[in-house]
Design a protein around this motif. Structure first.
Motif, PDB file in Angstrom:
ATOM      1  N   ASN A  32       0.836  -1.210   0.000  1.00  0.00           N
ATOM      2  CA  ASN A  32       0.000   0.000   0.000  1.00  0.00           C
ATOM      3  C   ASN A  32       0.863   1.249   0.000  1.00  0.00           C
ATOM      4  O   ASN A  32       1.958   1.250   0.575  1.00  0.00           O
ATOM      5  CB  ASN A  32      -0.905   0.038   1.248  1.00  0.00           C
ATOM      6  CG  ASN A  32      -1.934  -1.071   1.227  1.00  0.00           C
ATOM      7  OD1 ASN A  32      -2.877  -1.042   0.457  1.00  0.00           O
ATOM      8  ND2 ASN A  32      -1.746  -2.066   2.080  1.00  0.00           N
TER       9      ASN A  32
ATOM     10  N   GLY B 297       4.131  -9.528   4.599  1.00  0.00           N
ATOM     11  CA  GLY B 297       2.763  -9.749   4.136  1.00  0.00           C
ATOM     12  C   GLY B 297       2.648 -10.547   2.851  1.00  0.00           C
ATOM     13  O   GLY B 297       1.796 -11.430   2.727  1.00  0.00           O
TER      14      GLY B 297
ATOM     15  N   ILE C 104      -6.809 -11.270   5.766  1.00  0.00           N
ATOM     16  CA  ILE C 104      -7.468 -10.198   6.523  1.00  0.00           C
ATOM     17  C   ILE C 104      -8.600 -10.745   7.395  1.00  0.00           C
ATOM     18  O   ILE C 104      -8.746 -10.376   8.557  1.00  0.00           O
ATOM     19  CB  ILE C 104      -8.005  -9.114   5.550  1.00  0.00           C
ATOM     20  CG1 ILE C 104      -6.827  -8.363   4.891  1.00  0.00           C
ATOM     21  CG2 ILE C 104      -8.919  -8.117   6.265  1.00  0.00           C
ATOM     22  CD1 ILE C 104      -7.213  -7.548   3.670  1.00  0.00           C
TER      23      ILE C 104
ATOM     24  N   GLY D 285       1.323  -3.451   8.487  1.00  0.00           N
ATOM     25  CA  GLY D 285       0.115  -4.253   8.298  1.00  0.00           C
ATOM     26  C   GLY D 285       0.181  -5.617   8.963  1.00  0.00           C
ATOM     27  O   GLY D 285      -0.825  -6.143   9.446  1.00  0.00           O
TER      28      GLY D 285
ATOM     29  N   LEU E 115      -0.989   0.485  10.496  1.00  0.00           N
ATOM     30  CA  LEU E 115      -0.835   0.709   9.052  1.00  0.00           C
ATOM     31  C   LEU E 115      -0.388   2.139   8.736  1.00  0.00           C
ATOM     32  O   LEU E 115       0.257   2.373   7.715  1.00  0.00           O
ATOM     33  CB  LEU E 115      -2.170   0.438   8.335  1.00  0.00           C
ATOM     34  CG  LEU E 115      -2.507  -1.028   8.035  1.00  0.00           C
ATOM     35  CD1 LEU E 115      -3.957  -1.156   7.614  1.00  0.00           C
ATOM     36  CD2 LEU E 115      -1.595  -1.585   6.953  1.00  0.00           C
TER      37      LEU E 115
END
Length: 341
Positions: free
Chosen positions: A19, A186, A215, A293, A319
């Motif tokens: 991200n 991740g 998630i 994350g 995050l």
């Protein structure tokens, strides 16, 4: 004077593997997946960026390709990174201004980055319209974002589990004392989930589905106090080739992620071994700080605490810790010696 302020605008960017977040005027103005959809016939034409590009990912035909420009925390595709940064900056001002401002930009980078990779980040930002570019190491930005006074003579250990890398860093006196970086994070967790479903259920799933599983039912331990419900997962049966659905539990995912989390534990222990004794005493009193994350993985703080025998604190909104710290450093770039021009 207001007109001059308009022409130089400040943005802080956390350019992550998974991200990208941008802070402008003390607010998170952009929070989008680090992915861009390009026209294969005209590679300079951006069809979509962020969430819209992610919706296209693994569903494209021969005229469209989706690119994740960053791999393991660094730029792997320079042209795609430049186009993605340019489009994400445009999202800061959805209504296109008559006179585009010049940007003073601060970008955070992994502490293990090479000079060549650093140059790629700087060049991408400049090509995307930045007039001034500052760089800051992710662990320092994370520490600032958590609210730690990085300049005091006290040791703090920051564990930043991002999309491509996990950085384990001891900070004191506004500097990095020791640093471990491993390429288990991740993305590796997502690959572990895909492999586990392929092996144990003969089910082929894509990256997006594996990310959603992570998630919704991702866990670091098989015994949780508030376990999530099992979820249905759709994919293709590798035996028959027909689409099918199975139910997946958090225990299965905890087992799939076990080896990768074990490697993170080993890296933390190795970093603690290299820590000078006086700073080790500080860490014993203060504990470890989890950001990124990966810190949201259920039960991860408890598992690490049991293994390392030290308290583990998850940052508020992990995050956004790094981008908030980058924003703080940008406001005080003259004050902090670790900001790179």
């Amino acid at each position: 004077m207001g007109l001059f302020n308009w022409f130089t605008q400040e943005i802080a960017m956390d350019l992550g593997t998974a991200n990208t977040l941008i802070i402008h005027n003390d607010e998170v103005a952009v929070n989008e997946p680090s992915i861009v959809a390009l026209n294969r016939n005209n590679p300079k034409e951006v069809l979509a960026v962020g969430k819209r590009a992610l919706m296209m990912h693994e569903k494209t035909h021969e005229s469209i390709r989706t690119v994740r420009p960053l791999k393991d925390g660094v730029i792997a595709d320079f042209n795609a990174a430049e186009l993605m940064i340019r489009e994400l900056i445009k999202l800061v001002y959805p209504k296109k201004p008559l006179f585009p401002p010049s940007w003073r930009m601060m970008i955070c980078i992994p502490s293990s980055i090479t000079e060549v990779e650093k140059r790629a980040v700087r060049d991408s930002a400049e090509q995307a319209g930045a007039k001034e570019v500052y760089l800051i190491h992710e662990p320092m930005a994370a520490a600032l974002g958590i609210g730690i006074d990085v300049e005091e003579p006290v040791g703090n250990m920051i564990i930043d589990i991002g999309g491509g890398t996990t950085g384990i860093t001891v900070i004191a006196l506004a500097g990095i004392v020791c640093d471990q970086s491993i390429r288990i994070a991740g993305d590796e967790f997502t690959a572990d989930i895909m492999e586990a479903l392929r092996r144990y259920h003969s089910l082929l799933i894509g990256e997006r589905t594996a990310e959603q599983i992570k998630i919704q039912v991702g866990a670091a331990m098989k015994d949780l106090e508030n376990p999530p419900d099992d979820i249905p997962v759709n994919g293709r049966d590798l035996v028959t080739g027909i689409p099918k659905q199975i139910m997946v539990s958090y225990q299965e995912i905890a087992e799939a992620l076990d080896k990768s989390i074990f490697k993170i534990e080993e890296a933390i222990l190795k970093a603690l071994e290299q820590t000078p004794p006086e700073l080790a005493g500080d860490i014993y009193r203060r504990g470890l700080y989890l950001t990124g994350g990966g810190a949201l993985l259920r039960g991860l703080d408890k598992r690490l605490s049991q293994k390392i025998k030290l308290p583990v604190h998850i940052a508020d909104d992990p995050l956004k810790s790094v981008v908030r710290g980058t924003g703080i450093a940008l406001k005080n770039y003259d004050r902090y010696p670790f900001v790179m021009r």
